[in-house]
Design an enzyme around this catalytic site. Structure first.
Site, short mmCIF file in Angstrom:
data_model
loop_
_atom_site.label_atom_id
_atom_site.label_comp_id
_atom_site.label_asym_id
_atom_site.label_seq_id
_atom_site.Cartn_x
_atom_site.Cartn_y
_atom_site.Cartn_z
N ASP A 43 0.12 -12.27 4.93
CA ASP A 43 0.63 -13.28 4.03
C ASP A 43 2.12 -13.38 4.35
O ASP A 43 2.66 -12.54 5.07
CB ASP A 43 0.40 -12.83 2.58
CG ASP A 43 0.88 -13.85 1.55
OD1 ASP A 43 1.01 -15.04 1.93
OD2 ASP A 43 1.14 -13.46 0.41
N ASP A 45 5.05 -14.66 1.83
CA ASP A 45 5.95 -14.29 0.74
C ASP A 45 5.66 -12.89 0.23
O ASP A 45 4.52 -12.56 -0.08
CB ASP A 45 5.80 -15.29 -0.43
CG ASP A 45 6.20 -16.69 0.01
OD1 ASP A 45 7.32 -16.84 0.53
OD2 ASP A 45 5.39 -17.63 -0.16
#
Length: 490
Positions: A43, A45
């Protein structure tokens, strides 16, 4: 703690025990052999990009101003500034009652952690509000994972971005209560959620970060080191993020350099997780060099290209990456990790930035002393309770009160309002249970990987089940020296 007992406890705790914990460790819930992992997924963030807490106060301030300007809330709310250490992640919010609280793995509220606005609610009142119990019923039809709520009217805040939202909920409730203004907590919850949503929807966060990458993105050089290391050893990498390409491009260029896309075999932006993992509806679209959508059908996911949306079913079909060859890193225990692990057999790694602070606390001598004495005291109480004579009852009552004080003291070492992210006194929190359920390994940041060889096997520590650990800590470590001392002392 009595000084004499403190001295005894110091003898019980092995020298150097407090220095054994290291926040750059990778912790294993399940055995994972990195030699079997060829593909690393990420991912963006809070996984590849760790953000500074300065972002929280900006999200809070902007949403608070939206409440006043857009939702026409009273101007008085502006006097509530952001309080950095008020909330912790993983709390639950009772929407109808307007209460923020911490719930353990058995769905019981931890006493002393229920807040209405900025004020704690006394335990007696909590019991009254919940029909004489601390138990909050789990919604029957919430599915196998307990997806996002406990019972229909309770919301759990699982991601790091939710910390400003919890603080704003508490501040706004507090304003109405202390000002004596009548309001419905349900409307307030909806408005605060929408105000926070507007910050994200209008792209404020993206603008702030892009304007001052040095201020907001932390430890970028460590992310670069991890990616360099993986690629140099022939591993394949992919990225699935909800963020837009321009934002990811700017951040990755800042951390890794202009050629960052060469590291990744597949890059997917605006993926619309968690729907990306659960629905098979949205097809992949390719973006051209300017970030504009192309219209051709996607028959393969090619290196050097940027794809938008899509779904996991097509991703697995087009990449051919299946099962335990894949290790996926994310910070969100539901939307990123649950389905991948349970349905597709991917290996999952949870990034939990709070570990850094929590392991610091657990490593202190003060914590070790309090915890050892708490364990010893509980063991003594368990054995003394069968003695019904008046003297024993008096001692038991004293021990009970001391145990309560110790529990509050150990809780406050982490966070004065809500305590540790991982424990409610003895029990694991709801968050902890999810962490163990949906991640094979967990760590404070991606850079923890740099401490291990890429053929390393992570072995979970065997922790005793209740029926495997019949004795209390004080009986194991000291024979019964603490026991003799205490009974003599009293």
């Amino acid at each position: 703690i009595d000084p004499h007992v403190s001295h005894l406890l110091s003898d019980v705790i092995p020298p150097g025990a407090c220095n054994l914990l290291n926040s750059s460790t990778v912790y294993a819930n399940n055995e994972v052999n990195l030699a079997e992992v060829d593909i690393y997924g990420f991912d963006y963030d809070y996984t590849l990009a760790l953000y500074s807490n300065a972002l929280h106060s900006m999200i809070y301030n902007t949403a608070r101003d939206f409440l006043i300007e857009h939702f026409k809330y009273p101007e008085g709310i502006r006097k509530y500034d952001y309080i950095p250490n008020f909330a912790v992640r993983g709390l639950h919010y009772d929407i109808q009652k307007g209460l923020l609280m911490k719930i353990d793995a058995f769905h019981y509220i931890e006493p002393g952690t229920v807040y209405r606005g900025m004020s704690p609610v006394p335990d007696e009142e909590v019991l009254q509000l919940y029909g004489g119990t601390y138990h909050v019923p789990l919604q029957q039809d919430s599915g196998f994972y307990g997806k996002v709520c406990i019972g229909p009217k309770v919301k759990q805040f699982m991601d790091i971005f939710s910390i400003p939202e919890m603080t704003l909920l508490a501040a706004t409730n507090d304003f109405f209560i202390t000002s004596g203004i009548e309001y419905d907590p349900v409307h307030l919850f909806k408005d605060v959620s929408e105000a926070i949503g507007m910050v994200h929807l209008k792209g404020y966060m993206y603008k702030w970060v892009m304007k001052d990458l040095d201020k907001f993105i932390q430890r970028g050089e460590e992310t670069a080191a991890v990616l360099h290391r993986l690629v140099s050893q022939g591993k394949k990498l992919f990225l699935i993020t909800n963020s837009p390409f321009s934002f990811v491009d700017k951040g990755m260029t800042h951390m890794v350099g202009k050629e960052w896309r060469d590291f990744f075999d597949v890059v997917i932006v605006q993926a619309d997780k968690p729907h990306f993992f659960t629905d098979c509806i949205k097809p992949f679209r390719r973006l051209d060099g300017n970030g504009d959508l192309r219209w051709e059908k996607i028959n393969s996911l090619d290196k050097g290209q940027i794809y938008k949306q899509g779904n996991l079913f097509d991703f697995l079909r087009l990449s051919g990456w299946r099962g335990s060859r894949v290790l996926y890193f994310g910070d969100h225990l539901y939307s990123d990790l649950a389905d991948l692990m349970l349905r597709h057999g991917w290996r999952t790694a949870a990034i939990v930035p709070e570990l850094e602070q929590e392991t610091k606390v657990v490593s202190t001598k003060r914590y070790a002393l309090s915890l050892t004495w708490l364990q010893a005291l509980t063991g003594l109480m368990e054995r003394l309770q069968t003695h019904r004579d008046p003297a024993s009852k008096v001692v038991f009552e004293e021990w009970h009160n001391e145990r309560e004080e110790l529990m509050v003291m150990t809780k406050n070492l982490f966070n004065p309002q809500f305590g540790s992210l991982f424990r409610t006194c003895h029990n694991p929190t709801y968050f902890s249970r999810r962490l163990c359920r949906f991640s094979d390994v967990y760590m404070a940041s991606l850079s923890c990987l740099l401490n291990y060889d890429l053929s390393y096997t992570f072995y979970p520590r065997r922790t005793p089940l209740q029926h495997e650990a019949p004795l209390w800590m004080d009986q194991l470590c000291t024979g019964s020296s603490i026991h003799h001392h205490c009974t003599r002392h009293h």
